[in-house]
Design an enzyme around this catalytic site. Structure first.
Site, PDB file in Angstrom:
ATOM      1  N   ARG A  63       0.829  -1.208   0.000  1.00  0.00           N
ATOM      2  CA  ARG A  63       0.000   0.000   0.000  1.00  0.00           C
ATOM      3  C   ARG A  63       0.866   1.262   0.000  1.00  0.00           C
ATOM      4  NH1 ARG A  63      -5.355  -1.881   3.555  1.00  0.00           N
ATOM      5  NH2 ARG A  63      -6.169  -3.106   1.825  1.00  0.00           N
ATOM      6  N   TYR A  68      -7.057   0.087  -6.835  1.00  0.00           N
ATOM      7  CA  TYR A  68      -6.410  -1.199  -6.511  1.00  0.00           C
ATOM      8  C   TYR A  68      -5.672  -1.199  -5.160  1.00  0.00           C
ATOM      9  CZ  TYR A  68      -2.159   0.388  -9.230  1.00  0.00           C
ATOM     10  OH  TYR A  68      -1.061   1.026  -9.731  1.00  0.00           O
ATOM     11  N   GLU A  69      -5.281  -2.371  -4.715  1.00  0.00           N
ATOM     12  CA  GLU A  69      -4.747  -2.583  -3.352  1.00  0.00           C
ATOM     13  C   GLU A  69      -5.747  -2.111  -2.291  1.00  0.00           C
ATOM     14  OE1 GLU A  69      -2.282  -4.184  -2.087  1.00  0.00           O
ATOM     15  OE2 GLU A  69      -1.181  -4.651  -3.911  1.00  0.00           O
ATOM     16  N   GLY A  70      -7.022  -2.302  -2.544  1.00  0.00           N
ATOM     17  CA  GLY A  70      -8.051  -1.828  -1.614  1.00  0.00           C
ATOM     18  C   GLY A  70      -8.502  -0.437  -2.008  1.00  0.00           C
ATOM     19  N   GLN A 110      -9.687   1.803   2.499  1.00  0.00           N
ATOM     20  CA  GLN A 110      -8.571   2.293   3.315  1.00  0.00           C
ATOM     21  C   GLN A 110      -9.110   3.080   4.512  1.00  0.00           C
ATOM     22  OE1 GLN A 110      -5.431   1.404   2.477  1.00  0.00           O
ATOM     23  NE2 GLN A 110      -6.188   0.454   0.609  1.00  0.00           N
TER      24      GLN A 110
END
Lengths: 586, 586
Positions: free
Chosen positions: A290, A436-438, A443
């Site tokens: 992240r 992306y990546e959450g 977050q």
């Protein structure tokens, strides 16, 4: 104009503001990594990025990746550039020397990846997941898997993927259906379909190592039934495994990186970590992954700013109010950099870039401290920072990448909307980083609901108190930051109390809370920058303007967001009091 | 899913909130245009847009316009759809009946164009400039030009362009270099190059009428030396004129509309209006053209919202906090529409759409009043509204189109970034609206520096007082709006005073001032909507949620922007006082 890294600016933030050289040298593995060596790595990285990676960015977008009968053809120049990247030892920058890496600090790798993303987001996606896969196998893989894959991945000789998403399971990985069936020889047979797999297929490396989230027979429903299985494109005997790319997506941007739909047809693989602990095995790399995305955001914003800044220093339109007549000469119009509306855009984005990367570099330093400090307290403190600050940076830096790049596009007027200047590519490329990546919404929930509230705000308070200790209350800017830190601590308590009455409330204000945290930390970063900035420091003038822009146009959002959260909490308190009063009256 | 207009929602705003039918019927030309006729026009427009225009939007983006040896080939279906548009009499909706038009109110045309832009921004660009060219020729053209071109343009049989921008002259039209040399027969020979010409060449109509901003011999430098010359693609005798398209731009979006570089090689043309009054001839259509762009913005945002709303009502991911268990059934996850972060995005965009179009429809009504009211005071008041509110709507609605569409994209997660769902196209298409017809920064300067400050804020005060008179202070929401109107009036005075000490200041705070105006007007619109909304009105539930979202998440920006402007003015006041004190001490 291709992106050009500026090591001077970075050195100022690392050395003067963050005291990175001394902090790193205090860690055993980096005792030899002195300021001169750090500086040399940065100079070489800047040269490599500027000369090899940046020039092929435009074709990466325009030609893009092509799909032909299961194969993916990379854009022109990508294969050679990637090979040069491997040959230069860049993929292995922070990998352990025993695995073929260079054993350098994470913070140098952070700077490298920020520059790489700025220069060529598409190409950078290819090695972007290497370190996650490396960390995952190193922590959770069997000795056999380590022997077979660790060095190949550390050096970038083979690339890796994370195969998580399925068509019906995006943010909700608990719904994953891909199955892995154990075999007598200890291997597994994997079957299922995955989508949105960056680099699922390509021509950059002979082998590709897929880390696949899947479900073993009889696994419980939901996230606890997930396991992680390593599925290579080529099996150890060199045979082609039954994993294939079915198509690549047509996307808004990031055309230099193939986003693949992958089919696993009884493909052979091996378990990484324990069965049912697939998410845990993946989460080992979550903070660094992240942070990596946050650095992409900062890099893309810097690339957009650099283009807009250069354009504004050449393009002339109309008389600028307040422009110095002497600067005009015989020109019929003033530089657009002299127009207040353009100046505001440029200085504001500069404020985001320098504030955010100060925080991002500090986070990378904390990754190094968390991994290597001799004292457990220091490791814990660093770990706490990483856990709490990473989602903030991921969301805020990617948000600003897209919105700030769009502001920079505006500097070009109509010329910004056409391909020619390359600024619209940055806006399109940046948009995916918010997802992306959450997603950024996830977050915010991760921060407030999963990390701040469960301990009643104690860990966040500790982080904020650590920051307070770095300040000098006799300085006006520092005193202002102290006030904001105190307001933020109180805000956490207020939300925690309101959440008792209305458990949905934290989900409603999570985005606002995250913004308040980011703005507070940015205020801290700028106070520290100003405290250490000398008129002789490289880039001083730009930072003076950026600092003013930060206070004038960025920081006012702090009070707005604080107000939104407080009113939501007061609404709860009021309706609670009314209900109580009604109860008494009854 | 293609865009589908919703006439019910529009009717509620026009009839209940704005009392449009009665107001229009009070104007002589529209005495027969009763509510039933208005409703019928809207129903037919909705059907046409939904059935003919919306389905070809996707191909318009993917195939786009192609350029081949000076010719432009429109995307599949565009030519037929445009012909159906002409056959249906839609281009001539508000043109005078004596010119072959239908003589209907501007407000109906506003709704039509909002829907058209939502359904297919690219195709809508083609007729988008017809009314500007029509108004320009009608007001400024010679009888000969009127006879030759007015009816062809009113009916859309021939399309028109505005040729303003040159490579070095974008926002700064005073730098235009294209030359027009008078001939013995009263015509002119035009030579020069123009860029960014929407529809400069295409295959939709046989002839194209270019209105070209150029400079006559011996014309003074700057804007006062500009004249407007009509240059047709085909001359009256049918011969091809010496105007050619050299290339079309590769753009971020809006691929369905060709953006042409045009070369004029001694092309034959005729002066429109007086020489040296070219800008004035163009500005006659400025308010309606800018309102048109605001409506594009609202349309695109509505299209994005419609897609996201539909997706959120089908896609399931994770358990939603606060979701009603009964809604779950046997599903393993809740609808994403039930997740607070998604709900917030959808309701906030709905708040923008309904608030902004209430204001935009009111502006279109004011265009009708300004043109047709029997009383000069009413015409002046309407003209004042149009002059002051149009730049606000242009900037704020297009800003929200891009940023709100991006929020709607976020609802789709990773699926939003791929072409498949069509949402990323809207984000790309919307971006240009922040730039053309005067960048949003220029709108803000137009508002504050050119329109509000010169009369010390008197005209703006008059507009705000008119709005105050529509409110009922006994209603809490109305009283809140009254307070904001008063704050806004005071703010104008404060800026005017500070500008004496620092003439650059208005340029620095113009964007913030414009936002304060927009948010105040949105608050007014929502107060009026809520005052007239019945639980039985179509779309009532969505508006209740949107109204709450507006107060909770949109309106707090009012205080933030107000604070930014005030602090800038206080800074001036302080430094002024300090200088004065120093003067005394000296």
């Amino acid at each position: 104009m291709d992106y050009q890294p500026r090591p001077d600016d970075v050195r100022f933030l690392l050395n003067a503001v963050l005291d990175a050289p001394a902090r790193l040298q205090a860690l055993a593995p980096f005792a030899e990594v002195d300021e001169a060596l750090q500086s040399q790595v940065l100079e070489e990285a800047a040269r490599f990025v500027g000369e090899v990676v940046a020039p092929i960015n435009r074709e990466g977008d325009e030609v893009g990746c092509r799909f032909d009968k299961g194969e993916v053809i990379s854009p022109p120049g990508f294969s050679d550039a990637y090979q040069a990247f491997v040959d230069g030892g860049w993929p292995a920058l922070s990998a352990a020397t025993e695995d073929g890496g260079q054993g350098l600090p994470s913070v140098l790798e952070a700077v490298l990846y920020q520059w790489l993303s700025a220069a060529n987001h598409g190409l950078t996606m290819a090695p972007g997941l290497l370190h996650g896969a490396y960390a995952c196998i190193k922590h959770h893989g069997s000795d056999e898997l380590k022997n077979r894959y660790l060095q190949k991945i550390a050096t970038g000789e083979w690339l890796a993927t994370m195969c998580l998403t399925e068509a019906h399971a995006g943010s909700d990985l608990g719904q994953v259906r891909t199955r892995a069936v154990p075999q007598a020889d200890g291997s597994f047979r994997v079957s299922g379909s995955k989508i949105f797999i960056s680099g699922g297929e390509h021509d950059l490396t002979p082998n590709i190592v897929h880390l696949v989230l899947c479900r073993l027979p009889d696994a419980p429903a939901g996230p606890k039934g997930l396991s992680l299985v390593l599925v290579p494109k080529l099996l150890p005997d060199g045979a082609r495994n039954a994993v294939h790319c079915e198509r690549i997506e047509e996307k808004m941007g990031l055309h230099g990186s193939p986003t693949c739909s992958m089919r696993f047809d009884n493909a052979t693989g091996w378990l990484v970590g324990e069965s049912g602990r697939g998410l845990a095995a993946m989460f080992v790399m979550m903070n660094s992954a992240r942070l990596h995305v946050a650095l992409q955001g900062i890099g893309l914003l810097d690339a957009a700013w650099q283009k807009a800044d250069a354009y504004a220093a050449e393009r002339r339109q109309m008389r600028a109010p307040g422009a110095v007549p002497a600067s005009r000469g015989a020109e019929p119009a003033d530089l657009i950099a002299e127009h207040p509306a353009i100046r505001r855009i440029l200085d504001t984005q500069r404020a985001w870039i320098d504030g955010a990367r100060t925080l991002a570099y500090r986070s990378a330093l904390m990754l190094d401290v968390a991994a290597h400090d001799a004292e457990s307290k220091a490791r814990e403190r660093a770990q706490r920072w990483c856990s709490l600050v990473t989602p903030v940076l991921k969301a805020a830096c990617t948000h600003q990448a897209f919105h700030g790049a769009s502001e920079c596009l505006q500097v070009f007027g109509g010329h910004g909307y056409v391909r020619e200047w390359g600024i619209e590519q940055i806006v399109r490329d940046a948009r995916v980083t918010m997802i992306y990546e959450g997603t950024n919404e996830i977050q915010a929930i991760d921060l407030l609901v999963r990390k701040v509230l469960p301990d009643g705000g104690a860990a966040m308070s500790a982080v904020l108190l650590d920051l307070r200790d770095t300040l000098d209350a006799s300085r006006e800017a520092d005193a202002d930051v102290q006030r904001r830190l105190a307001q933020l601590r109180y805000l956490g308590t207020t939300i925690a109390m309101s959440a008792h009455a209305n458990p949905v409330l934290p989900y409603e204000v999570a985005d606002d809370y995250l913004r308040v945290v980011m703005l507070t930390m940015m205020a801290w970063a700028w106070a520290r920058i100003e405290a250490t900035d000398e008129s002789t420091s490289a880039g001083h003038t730009g930072r003076v303007r950026a600092a003013a822009a930060f206070r004038r146009w960025v920081l006012p959002e702090f009070e707005m967001r604080l107000g939104i959260v407080k009113r939501a909490c007061e609404g709860i308190a009021l309706s609670h009091a009314a209900a109580a009063a009604e109860g008494v009256a009854r």
